[in-house]
Design a protein around this motif. Sequence first.
Motif, PDB file in Angstrom:
ATOM      1  N   LYS A  49       0.687  -1.290  -0.134  1.00 27.49           N
ATOM      2  CA  LYS A  49      -0.030  -0.068   0.050  1.00 27.49           C
ATOM      3  C   LYS A  49       0.919   1.325  -0.050  1.00 27.49           C
ATOM      4  N   ASN A  52       0.842   2.553  -3.804  1.00 29.16           N
ATOM      5  CA  ASN A  52      -0.102   3.697  -4.282  1.00 29.16           C
ATOM      6  C   ASN A  52      -0.440   4.523  -3.075  1.00 29.16           C
ATOM      7  N   ILE A  54      -1.927   4.355  -0.080  1.00 28.99           N
ATOM      8  CA  ILE A  54      -2.901   4.075   0.676  1.00 28.99           C
ATOM      9  C   ILE A  54      -2.216   4.358   1.893  1.00 28.99           C
ATOM     10  N   TYR A  83      -5.849  -1.895  -8.787  1.00 34.90           N
ATOM     11  CA  TYR A  83      -5.536  -2.199  -7.387  1.00 34.90           C
ATOM     12  C   TYR A  83      -7.060  -3.136  -7.068  1.00 34.90           C
ATOM     13  N   ILE A  85      -8.443  -5.440  -3.915  1.00 33.18           N
ATOM     14  CA  ILE A  85      -8.225  -5.993  -2.473  1.00 33.18           C
ATOM     15  C   ILE A  85      -9.057  -7.217  -1.989  1.00 33.18           C
TER      16      ILE A  85
END
Lengths: 381, 243
Positions: A49, A52, A54, A83, A85
């Motif tokens: 993360k 990107n 986050i 992305y 998840i």
Amino acid sequence: MIRLDNLTKVFDTPKGAVVAADHINMEVPSGEICILLGPSGCGKTTTLKMINRIIRPTSGKVFINGEDTTGLNTQELRRSIGYVIQQIGLFPNMTIEENIAVVPKLLGWDKARYKARVRELMHMIALEPDAFLKRYPSELSGGQQQRIGVARALAADPPVMLMDEPFGAIDPINRAVIQDEFLKMQQDLRKTIMFVSHDIDEAIKMGDRIAIFRAGKLEQYSSPDDLLADPKDEFIESFLGEDRALKRLNLVKVHDLVSQEVGTVTPDDDLGMALSRMDDFGYHSAIVMVNERHQPVGVIRRSLARTTKGYCRDHFEPLPTVTHLDDDLRKVASLMFAHDMTWLPCVDEGGRLCGHITQRDITHHLGARYRVQQADAITEV
Amino acid sequence: MPLQSLRGALRLLLIGFVFTAGIWVQASGTLDELLFYLPDVQFLAIEHLWLTAVSGGLAILVAIPLGIILSRPSMARAAESAMQVLNVGTTIPTLAVLALSMSFLGIGTVPAVFGLFVATLLPITRNTYAGLKGVSAALREAAAGIGMSPLQRLIKVELPNALYVIFAGMRTALTINVGTVPLAFLIGAGGLGELIFTGIDLYDPVMMLAGAIPTALLAIMVDALIATTAFVAVPRGVNPSRA
Ligand SMILES: Nc1ncnc2c1ncn2[C@@H]1O[C@H](COP(=O)(O)OP(=O)(O)O)[C@@H](O)[C@H]1O
Ligand SMILES: [Mg+2]
């Protein structure tokens, strides 16, 4: 290409500082899948993360295709990275079509273009567009939802994808199917992918490279075969499991070690001929009988050929099973045990005999690395 | 099945009751007496609805942005205290709010609208805040990770997913608002309260009913109106009544 340069994250918590990622240095070459693997809490997600943003890195840099991303606008950076998840995170208020088209719309594509792209992606993930596009996520199964999640990430054709345990919430049978589909897609797409997993079998199956993490540190970074054959320390060895040698069997396909030269007989040969062929080729137990299209139809046993006279067509035994060129060795070994065979014939897509594979070939292949290592060790001394 | 037949029986009972009541009202001549107030009712009902529209409309205009602001991560600390204040505020009886409002703003329409506004504000703010906070972390992360700006996240993901809860807040608040407007008469605003309270003062039950029945009907109407709006406005994927 993704390159991490001394990437570090320290969380300030009420209980003190937690170093979740500690000076991570690694590079994923373009078009490859890199699996971040390790026990829970070792820093895989944190590392992923930070790419990107986050999670904001405490220090260190992320390079994508050679460019330092530090100076880039966060939103633009994220739109250029697919992305996915584990919780899937489809937007329940949007139809499937709207979900997939989100990023293209953010990027300002015109309607005709993103609509065509959505259909193309639906075909790619093997879901019928007309049946699904107007539905809402809650009307789909978990596996279907995650396929849409992958399609959404691919929508604007980003060169780089980040996937955090993407198939972790899917039942094992569907997971295997989705993994296979994804690998097939990746053969054409050649995305550069970082993929978090805590499942060693998934890592071996999906990864071109595997990065093993432990307590925020990158412990070993190598190809699956190197990792299984040569784990760096005891922690990694125990993490890979006692059966790691067997896991290597997953990585090798029949066509990697099938012996091309193969002796056969036809139904019209006599048993004496069969016996002398077995001697010529050094077959201890039996020889394959093929029909006029070179498809295996049976075996002639050596013991029988030695004691009996007549034609092969009258004395063959049926073939218990065959292997295919793209079977992996784990399946082959399992077939050998199941049918009590020390060798198996191998056929191509047309069912024609194209070689055979023996238990010796398999053990030899697994052992080759260890012998090389021993030789290296000896020469070093 | 048993539940359904029970419901059917209840419905029959209700229809029977309304029918009997109708016959009684007609036979006793109450209907004629009620109809006597019709012109008053028309005038006052419009005034009544106007009070609701102004106070409720203002409340919506303030409460939704307020709920949105409080739900932003940067406001997390302030939001907790603010919600506590709002929760305490909700427990104050509306009559007391009106009384307070009167003691600051005097008598007339303005203090009435203000009192109603405060009473309506609280439930809508609370639901907006709770609805937005209830949007799952995974959804917010997906929206951010995909590259939406904070405003795009709010408009395209958070608000649509909270909309059903927000509408529920508006429905409760505005229905209560309609039912509370009669109290506004006590501090000098108009509305159907005029018939109800005058009826009570004069021991005139028909006059009181002439105010009370339309008030109840208005409340039901507003409730149905908002329910219908919610049905249409909330996207099908997140609308339990359209599953
Ligand atoms: N937001 C956070 N605040 C504090 N600590 C965190 C936070 N996120 C993760 N951690 C800690 O960082 C470590 C690594 O977490 P994570 O990267 O999620 O592990 P993994 O994905 O490998 O299971 C863990 O010890 C976890 O408790
Ligand atoms: Mg994780």
